[in-house]
Design an enzyme around this catalytic site. Structure first.
Site, PDB file in Angstrom:
ATOM      1  N   ARG A  13     -14.188  12.796  -1.046  1.00  0.00           N
ATOM      2  CA  ARG A  13     -12.973  13.570  -0.750  1.00  0.00           C
ATOM      3  C   ARG A  13     -12.433  14.257  -2.010  1.00  0.00           C
ATOM      4  NH1 ARG A  13      -9.533   9.076   2.117  1.00  0.00           N
ATOM      5  NH2 ARG A  13     -10.705   7.854   0.614  1.00  0.00           N
ATOM      6  N   ASP A  60       0.869  -1.165   0.000  1.00  0.00           N
ATOM      7  CA  ASP A  60       0.000   0.000   0.000  1.00  0.00           C
ATOM      8  C   ASP A  60       0.921   1.235   0.000  1.00  0.00           C
ATOM      9  OD1 ASP A  60      -2.234   1.756   0.571  1.00  0.00           O
ATOM     10  OD2 ASP A  60      -1.543   1.755   2.657  1.00  0.00           O
ATOM     11  N   LYS A 112      -7.693  -3.801  -4.778  1.00  0.00           N
ATOM     12  CA  LYS A 112      -6.297  -4.009  -4.368  1.00  0.00           C
ATOM     13  C   LYS A 112      -5.940  -5.495  -4.428  1.00  0.00           C
ATOM     14  CE  LYS A 112      -5.063  -0.028  -1.588  1.00  0.00           C
ATOM     15  NZ  LYS A 112      -4.537   0.425  -0.295  1.00  0.00           N
ATOM     16  N   ASN A 125      -8.924  -1.039   3.763  1.00  0.00           N
ATOM     17  CA  ASN A 125      -9.037  -1.380   2.337  1.00  0.00           C
ATOM     18  C   ASN A 125      -7.852  -2.233   1.846  1.00  0.00           C
ATOM     19  OD1 ASN A 125      -7.246   0.746   2.477  1.00  0.00           O
ATOM     20  ND2 ASN A 125      -7.868   1.643   0.530  1.00  0.00           N
ATOM     21  N   GLU A 139      -0.817  10.734   3.955  1.00  0.00           N
ATOM     22  CA  GLU A 139      -2.019  10.388   3.209  1.00  0.00           C
ATOM     23  C   GLU A 139      -2.081  11.435   2.097  1.00  0.00           C
ATOM     24  OE1 GLU A 139      -4.462   7.912   3.689  1.00  0.00           O
ATOM     25  OE2 GLU A 139      -3.206   7.025   5.253  1.00  0.00           O
ATOM     26  N   ASP A 169      -0.196   5.065   0.950  1.00  0.00           N
ATOM     27  CA  ASP A 169      -0.440   6.033   2.023  1.00  0.00           C
ATOM     28  C   ASP A 169      -0.287   5.382   3.401  1.00  0.00           C
ATOM     29  OD1 ASP A 169      -1.053   7.556  -0.151  1.00  0.00           O
ATOM     30  OD2 ASP A 169      -3.073   8.097   0.487  1.00  0.00           O
TER      31      ASP A 169
HETATM   32 MG   LIG Z   1      -2.694   3.137   3.705  1.00  0.00          MG
END
Ligand SMILES: [Mg+2]
Length: 405
Positions: free
Chosen positions: A237, A192, A325, A351, A201, A194
């Site tokens: 967002r 991943d 993902k 996630n 982030e 972030d």
């Molecule tokens: Mg993350």
């Protein structure tokens, strides 16, 4: 000449143990002494701790043409040890080491510092579930102390469940990984981005430029806790960024801070011939830059739509969400020709969970409690290269490889 039978079941063996100040030539000296008795070597174990050597040799009985019997062997070894100012112990017995029990795991304990109390608790829990500690060695002393226990006699999953409780109770990182070739040589590692590969982030960096930092942070936090559907929260967002000038993209790229240990992890994995990729619920505008800068093999993320030099507040293409993902992990694995069992996934958010569970080894990295509880293993120190220790790679090996270049 008929050679002696294998020192298996029933054969007499001698365990010769030497302890004392280490210096070059001791191992040669002991075996030269034993050579006069024509013994067969069954096993050797040697460790040096703070300059003190512990050398154990398991050997067969004196063979044909020996300088004497067992009594003479004992006397000769003791005389040699005394001359070297070493302690020696010789124990007669039968056979080889009992073979290790089934259910073999590596238990990595990360501490900063590693305390005796934690070590006792982990060892006691292993014993309580019927596991045997066959070997312990240190993987790293800096920036964290990492030690590895080789455990047998209890299924990996069961050991993991029990040790996870101990880890949670004591706020220490305990990773339990099944033994096997796949561990030391994973073929694909997918991260991943972030709060995993990078400390930030990315959407919050954009939000700071758009002046909607607080609102975005609230939505991010709720999504990462699993309270909000990721896709909805992403759209909500990104919509807040509508109208932002595209020059902000370059600013955000420059603001991104890699997680400590990220470069070491990637460099070492690549030396091992491993493919490395990232999947992100963030944006290709940032991940493509990371891919190029770090020499990554794969990168996938959402793309911010830009029209007339401004962010539109929308993303284009298929959204990279929680199932997305995991799908990308499978796709990278198939492109690389790697079975899923030889993949490692690393992530911190809700996630990432499907991806962590789909991989051969899923590592929750400084993750939210929900993610930590559901992943194969967790790392809660802020250094990404500690993942190497879960693969049994020592800091010494990493540093030696760096020095060679
Ligand atoms: Mg993350």
């Amino acid at each position: 000449m008929i050679s002696a039978p294998p020192a298996g079941e029933g054969a007499r063996t001698l365990l010769v143990k030497i302890f004392g100040k280490d210096r070059p030539g001791l191992t040669a000296g002991l075996f030269e002494t034993l050579a006069a008795f024509a013994v067969r070597v069954v096993d050797i174990e040697q460790v040096v701790t703070r300059g003190r050597i512990t050398l154990c040799a398991l050997v067969g009985p004196p063979g044909p043409g020996a300088a004497g019997g067992e009594g003479e062997l004992r006397a000769t070894v003791h005389a040699w040890a005394e001359a070297q100012r070493l302690q020696a112990e010789i124990i007669s017995g039968i056979g080889d080491n009992p073979s290790r029990g089934s259910g073999r795991s590596h238990v990595t304990v990360l501490g900063n510092p590693l305390t005796a109390e934690v070590t006792a608790a982990v060892a006691a829990r292993i014993a309580a579930v019927g596991g045997n500690i066959d070997r312990i060695n240190r993987l790293a002393k800096y920036p964290v102390t990492a030690v590895e226990f080789n455990v047998s006699g209890v299924p990996t999953e069961e050991l993991r469940t029990h040790l996870a409780k101990e880890a949670a109770a004591r706020s220490v990182d305990v990773a339990v990984v099944a033994s096997g070739l796949a561990r030391r040589a994973p073929r694909l590692v997918v991260m991943d981005v972030d709060s995993t590969l990078i400390q930030d982030e990315v959407i919050e960096l954009f939000a700071a430029h758009a002046g909607c930092e607080e609102r975005v942070a609230e939505i991010t936090a709720a999504a990462m806790r699993g309270e909000l559907d990721f896709t909805q929260s992403l759209h909500a967002r990104v919509a807040l960024l509508a109208g932002l000038d595209e020059s902000v993209v370059d600013k955000v790229r420059a603001e991104v801070r890699l997680t400590p240990g990220a470069r070491t992890l990637i460099r070492t994995l690549k030396r091992l011939g491993c493919r490395v990729g990232v999947v992100s619920g963030g944006f290709t505008q940032v991940t493509d830059g990371l891919r190029d800068a770090l020499g990554l093999d794969f990168a996938a993320a959402n793309t911010l739509e830009i029209e007339g030099g401004k962010l539109t507040g929308r993303v284009t293409g298929e959204v990279v969400d929680r199932p997305g993902k995991a799908r990308l992990l499978r796709s990278f694995a198939s492109q690389a020709g790697v079975p899923l069992s030889r993949t490692v996934a690393i992530g911190d958010g809700a996630n990432d969970l499907d991806m962590l569970n789909a991989a051969g080894l899923g590592v929750a990295f400084n993750a939210k409690p929900l993610v930590r509880a559901a992943a194969h293993t967790a790392v809660n120190v802020p250094f990404l290269d500690t993942v190497l220790y879960l693969l049994g790679i020592t800091r010494e090996e990493v540093e030696a490889a760096d020095a060679q270049d």
